[in-house]
Design a protein around this motif. Structure first.
Motif, PDB file in Angstrom:
ATOM      1  N   CYS A  52       0.848  -1.191   0.000  1.00  0.00           N
ATOM      2  CA  CYS A  52       0.000   0.000   0.000  1.00  0.00           C
ATOM      3  C   CYS A  52       0.886   1.244   0.000  1.00  0.00           C
ATOM      4  CB  CYS A  52      -0.910   0.007   1.229  1.00  0.00           C
ATOM      5  SG  CYS A  52      -1.880  -1.504   1.448  1.00  0.00           S
ATOM      6  N   PRO A  53       1.171   1.802  -1.173  1.00  0.00           N
ATOM      7  CA  PRO A  53       2.052   2.972  -1.223  1.00  0.00           C
ATOM      8  C   PRO A  53       1.358   4.255  -0.776  1.00  0.00           C
ATOM      9  CG  PRO A  53       1.289   2.405  -3.424  1.00  0.00           C
ATOM     10  CD  PRO A  53       0.775   1.330  -2.509  1.00  0.00           C
ATOM     11  N   ASP A  54       2.168   5.170  -0.257  1.00  0.00           N
ATOM     12  CA  ASP A  54       1.745   6.554  -0.071  1.00  0.00           C
ATOM     13  C   ASP A  54       2.201   7.293  -1.325  1.00  0.00           C
ATOM     14  OD1 ASP A  54       0.883   5.995   2.498  1.00  0.00           O
ATOM     15  OD2 ASP A  54       2.680   6.770   3.472  1.00  0.00           O
ATOM     16  N   VAL A  55       1.268   7.673  -2.172  1.00  0.00           N
ATOM     17  CA  VAL A  55       1.639   8.408  -3.379  1.00  0.00           C
ATOM     18  C   VAL A  55       2.438   9.646  -2.973  1.00  0.00           C
ATOM     19  CG1 VAL A  55       0.747   9.651  -5.395  1.00  0.00           C
ATOM     20  CG2 VAL A  55      -0.362   7.537  -4.635  1.00  0.00           C
ATOM     21  N   VAL A  56       3.459   9.971  -3.756  1.00  0.00           N
ATOM     22  CA  VAL A  56       4.361  11.064  -3.401  1.00  0.00           C
ATOM     23  C   VAL A  56       3.579  12.326  -3.036  1.00  0.00           C
ATOM     24  CG1 VAL A  56       4.636  11.870  -5.810  1.00  0.00           C
ATOM     25  CG2 VAL A  56       6.433  12.320  -4.125  1.00  0.00           C
ATOM     26  N   GLY A  57       4.048  12.982  -1.958  1.00  0.00           N
ATOM     27  CA  GLY A  57       3.356  14.159  -1.447  1.00  0.00           C
ATOM     28  C   GLY A  57       2.335  13.837  -0.383  1.00  0.00           C
ATOM     29  N   ARG A  58       2.136  12.547  -0.097  1.00  0.00           N
ATOM     30  CA  ARG A  58       1.142  12.133   0.894  1.00  0.00           C
ATOM     31  C   ARG A  58       1.778  11.203   1.926  1.00  0.00           C
ATOM     32  NH1 ARG A  58      -0.034  13.186  -4.679  1.00  0.00           N
ATOM     33  NH2 ARG A  58      -2.225  13.737  -4.908  1.00  0.00           N
ATOM     34  N   GLY A  59       1.083  11.071   3.067  1.00  0.00           N
ATOM     35  CA  GLY A  59       1.498  10.099   4.068  1.00  0.00           C
ATOM     36  C   GLY A  59       2.938  10.291   4.493  1.00  0.00           C
ATOM     37  N   GLN A  60       3.719   9.189   4.441  1.00  0.00           N
ATOM     38  CA  GLN A  60       5.115   9.212   4.863  1.00  0.00           C
ATOM     39  C   GLN A  60       6.068   9.492   3.706  1.00  0.00           C
ATOM     40  OE1 GLN A  60       5.951   8.906   8.049  1.00  0.00           O
ATOM     41  NE2 GLN A  60       3.886   8.456   8.795  1.00  0.00           N
TER      42      GLN A  60
END
Length: 316
Positions: A92-100
């Motif tokens: 489950c990736p954090d799309v760049v700019g989001r999450g971690q």
């Protein structure tokens, strides 16, 4: 008395040292708990880091990639990931700019081509020849674009409340809040905000709202802030919001089995569009979630079950 014991007694030898008991090995990480990783990706203006959460057996060749919506993050899929971890390596990736994940220096790079390239890098990092894909909203668009290309790795595709027509009304609604969140004086104020802007998600328990908030905000000096780059809204607001976005050529090029999950009250994926998705292109199956708008959270057993059954029906 043994000869060795007699000799020790006779000559006053000290007792043989007792070997220390070895500490028990540390337990292996549970397949049902998240593991954090990251991968370096390249964009139009340099490198950036994309974080991702992994569940299940890391040696499992069956890989499920779950990609979130515009302002969300990969931890939205915790409940689905736990349900699928016995069957898949779930990523489950954090799309760049989001999450971690890291933030992009040039905000105009927050575009679908950047996200597609990042996901191709992720799949290469996973050493996966093929994957199954669950995409909510923006994550579904990324999946559609990849699945429409020749020789792509996606073998089964779940589109959660997104399709080849994005209504201008939904884009205007989203544009009112993306990248515009204030700082919050306390965690409770942050949760109240998330409940308000995410009201179309439908009825959630207090524990579910709290989970979505805990994984979506971070402490900053003086309070709390959303865990995404406000700059993700810049290219979004530059789009001319005059007509619906038409991606039918992309959808019609998809060949893998496809499931569409639709919130029955969604303003982004209209009922007529969902019906047409079952008649052309991959001829998707449709599951509709009552009393829900954009987008179903895939957190409840009733929403997870049809997704699980669809994915496990495929052997690829």
């Amino acid at each position: 008395m043994s000869l060795l014991a007699a000799l020790r007694k006779l000559f006053g030898a000290s007792p043989a040292p007792v070997e220390p008991t070895a500490a028990p090995p540390a337990p292996a990480p549970s397949a049902f708990e998240p593991r954090r990783h990251s991968v370096q990706c390249i964009g139009p203006h340099g490198f950036h880091r994309m974080a991702y959460t992994e569940w299940g057996d890391p040696a499992n060749p069956r890989v499920l990639v779950c990609v979130h919506g515009l302002t969300r993050n990969g931890r939205d899929f915790d409940d689905l990931a736990r349900a699928m971890a016995p069957h898949y390596r779930v990523v489950c990736p954090d799309v760049v700019g989001r999450g971690q994940s890291g933030w992009l220096a040039v905000k105009d790079d927050y575009q679908l081509p950047t996200y597609v390239a990042d996901m191709v890098t992720l799949i290469a990092r996973l050493n996966a020849e093929t994957v199954h894909w669950v995409g909510t909203s923006m994550g579904g668009l990324i999946g559609m674009l990849i699945a429409s290309m020749p020789d792509n790795p996606i073998r089964r595709l779940v589109l959660n409340d997104v399709g080849p027509v994005i209504t201008v009304a939904s884009l205007r609604r989203i544009g009112q809040y993306v990248g515009m969140a204030p700082e919050f004086p306390c965690f409770e104020a942050a949760e109240a905000y998330i409940r308000e802007v995410s009201a179309p998600f439908g009825r959630l328990s207090d524990a579910q709202w709290r989970h979505l908030t805990e994984t979506s905000v971070k402490q900053v000096e003086g309070g709390w802030a959303m865990r995404y780059d406000p700059g993700i809204g810049e290219p979004f607001r530059k789009m001319p919001l005059l007509v619906d976005v038409d991606l039918w050529p992309v959808y019609d090029a998809i060949a893998c089995p496809t499931l569409v999950v639709r919130g029955a009250e969604s303003d982004l994926l209209l009922a007529d569009t969902a019906r047409q998705m079952g008649e052309r292109g991959p001829r998707a199956s449709l599951f509709e979630v009552p009393d829900t708008g954009h987008a179903p959270t895939l957190m409840s057993p009733a929403q997870i079950a049809p997704v699980r059954d669809f994915l496990l029906a495929g052997r690829g």
